[in-house]
Design a protein around this motif. Structure first.
Motif, PDB file in Angstrom:
ATOM      1  N   TYR A  76       0.829  -1.208   0.000  1.00 51.36           N
ATOM      2  CA  TYR A  76       0.000   0.000   0.000  1.00 51.36           C
ATOM      3  C   TYR A  76       0.863   1.258   0.000  1.00 51.36           C
ATOM      4  O   TYR A  76       0.551   2.229  -0.689  1.00 51.36           O
ATOM      5  N   MET A  77       1.934   1.235   0.764  1.00 52.98           N
ATOM      6  CA  MET A  77       2.788   2.416   0.846  1.00 52.98           C
ATOM      7  C   MET A  77       3.430   2.725  -0.502  1.00 52.98           C
ATOM      8  O   MET A  77       3.292   3.827  -1.035  1.00 52.98           O
ATOM      9  N   PHE A  78       4.134   1.750  -1.074  1.00 54.17           N
ATOM     10  CA  PHE A  78       4.835   1.992  -2.339  1.00 54.17           C
ATOM     11  C   PHE A  78       3.862   2.251  -3.493  1.00 54.17           C
ATOM     12  O   PHE A  78       4.056   3.174  -4.280  1.00 54.17           O
ATOM     13  N   CYS A  79       2.842   1.415  -3.604  1.00 51.15           N
ATOM     14  CA  CYS A  79       1.960   1.523  -4.767  1.00 51.15           C
ATOM     15  C   CYS A  79       1.062   2.749  -4.698  1.00 51.15           C
ATOM     16  O   CYS A  79       0.710   3.315  -5.729  1.00 51.15           O
ATOM     17  N   SER A  80       0.688   3.183  -3.496  1.00 56.40           N
ATOM     18  CA  SER A  80      -0.096   4.421  -3.406  1.00 56.40           C
ATOM     19  C   SER A  80       0.736   5.600  -3.898  1.00 56.40           C
ATOM     20  O   SER A  80       0.211   6.509  -4.554  1.00 56.40           O
ATOM     21  N   ILE A  81       2.030   5.585  -3.622  1.00 60.79           N
ATOM     22  CA  ILE A  81       2.916   6.648  -4.120  1.00 60.79           C
ATOM     23  C   ILE A  81       2.969   6.611  -5.651  1.00 60.79           C
ATOM     24  O   ILE A  81       2.817   7.635  -6.313  1.00 60.79           O
ATOM     25  N   ALA A  82       3.165   5.421  -6.202  1.00 61.09           N
ATOM     26  CA  ALA A  82       3.244   5.292  -7.669  1.00 61.09           C
ATOM     27  C   ALA A  82       1.924   5.667  -8.335  1.00 61.09           C
ATOM     28  O   ALA A  82       1.923   6.210  -9.444  1.00 61.09           O
ATOM     29  N   LEU A  83       0.816   5.396  -7.655  1.00 62.72           N
ATOM     30  CA  LEU A  83      -0.497   5.725  -8.215  1.00 62.72           C
ATOM     31  C   LEU A  83      -0.907   7.166  -7.961  1.00 62.72           C
ATOM     32  O   LEU A  83      -1.908   7.634  -8.506  1.00 62.72           O
ATOM     33  N   GLY A  84      -0.175   7.847  -7.089  1.00 63.05           N
ATOM     34  CA  GLY A  84      -0.547   9.216  -6.737  1.00 63.05           C
ATOM     35  C   GLY A  84      -1.771   9.261  -5.840  1.00 63.05           C
ATOM     36  O   GLY A  84      -2.555  10.211  -5.889  1.00 63.05           O
ATOM     37  N   GLU A  85      -1.941   8.228  -5.016  1.00 61.81           N
ATOM     38  CA  GLU A  85      -3.093   8.135  -4.123  1.00 61.81           C
ATOM     39  C   GLU A  85      -2.643   8.216  -2.666  1.00 61.81           C
ATOM     40  O   GLU A  85      -1.470   8.025  -2.358  1.00 61.81           O
ATOM     41  N   ASP A 140      10.834   3.666 -10.488  1.00 60.83           N
ATOM     42  CA  ASP A 140      11.788   3.247  -9.465  1.00 60.83           C
ATOM     43  C   ASP A 140      11.119   2.995  -8.119  1.00 60.83           C
ATOM     44  O   ASP A 140      11.610   2.198  -7.318  1.00 60.83           O
ATOM     45  N   VAL A 141      10.003   3.642  -7.850  1.00 61.49           N
ATOM     46  CA  VAL A 141       9.235   3.330  -6.644  1.00 61.49           C
ATOM     47  C   VAL A 141       8.802   1.860  -6.703  1.00 61.49           C
ATOM     48  O   VAL A 141       8.898   1.132  -5.715  1.00 61.49           O
ATOM     49  N   LEU A 142       8.374   1.432  -7.884  1.00 62.29           N
ATOM     50  CA  LEU A 142       7.956   0.033  -8.040  1.00 62.29           C
ATOM     51  C   LEU A 142       9.152  -0.914  -8.036  1.00 62.29           C
ATOM     52  O   LEU A 142       9.037  -2.059  -7.567  1.00 62.29           O
ATOM     53  N   VAL A 143      10.299  -0.460  -8.521  1.00 66.87           N
ATOM     54  CA  VAL A 143      11.516  -1.268  -8.439  1.00 66.87           C
ATOM     55  C   VAL A 143      11.889  -1.471  -6.967  1.00 66.87           C
ATOM     56  O   VAL A 143      12.211  -2.591  -6.538  1.00 66.87           O
TER      57      VAL A 143
END
Length: 182
Positions: A76-85, A140-143
């Motif tokens: 949730y932490m990483f993917c919310s950043i990548a999604l802009g949520e 890179d957030v997803l990496v």
């Protein structure tokens, strides 16, 4: 007529999908890596018996279940950043303890992250966002998420080995079916 239309559609879509993969080599590779580690983590959650979810080799480390919860929270932490949520902040590690609850939470967390990986392209991945206070490309957030997942998969492997459980990445592939004699 329908056969011609289907053939035409296939002739247009196949090259387009190949070209898209070639246009997005970084995000495509990242998606493949994510799918692999996601599968290993989910199988790890399922393989460990319920009674071993509280197991920890020493008092100074997380239990097996806490690692599963921590990985879910990190999705949730990483993917919310990548999604802009906004991070849903479910705090799975601190609120779930049973194998069933932790495994379900992990599946939900990966379903959330699937949106970030499936929608990522190399171009979109070049946009910067804040990660740990610094400007970081979305890709890179997803990496980093993949690296974090592999780090904790390594922890889970050690715990499984200590319980004489073969981790998913070491399982032998099923033998191919025998060919009938002629």
């Amino acid at each position: 007529m329908r056969t011609i239309l289907r053939t035409l559609l296939v002739c247009l879509l196949v090259p387009a999908s190949v070209a898209m993969a070639q246009d997005n080599p970084f995000s495509t590779f990242n998606k493949v890596a994510y799918a692999r580690v996601t599968g290993m983590l989910l199988r790890s959650a399922e393989k460990m018996p319920e009674e071993s979810y509280k197991f920890k080799p020493t008092d100074s480390v997380r239990s097996y279940g806490q690692i599963i919860g921590h990985v879910a929270d990190a999705q949730y932490m990483f993917c919310s950043i990548a999604l802009g949520e906004k991070n849903p902040g479910l705090n799975v590690e601190k609120t779930k303890t049973s194998k069933a609850d932790l495994t379900a939470a992990l599946k939900d967390a990966f379903a959330y992250c699937d949106k970030a990986y499936s929608g990522m392209t190399d171009l979109a991945g070049a946009q910067t966002v804040k990660l740990f206070g610094g400007d970081t490309p979305k890709l890179d957030v997803l990496v980093v998420n993949n690296m974090h997942n592999m780090e904790h998969y390594g922890n889970l492997v050690t715990y499984m080995r200590m319980k004489n459980i073969v981790p998913p990445s070491s399982e032998q592939s099923p033998a191919p079916p025998a060919k009938p004699e002629k």
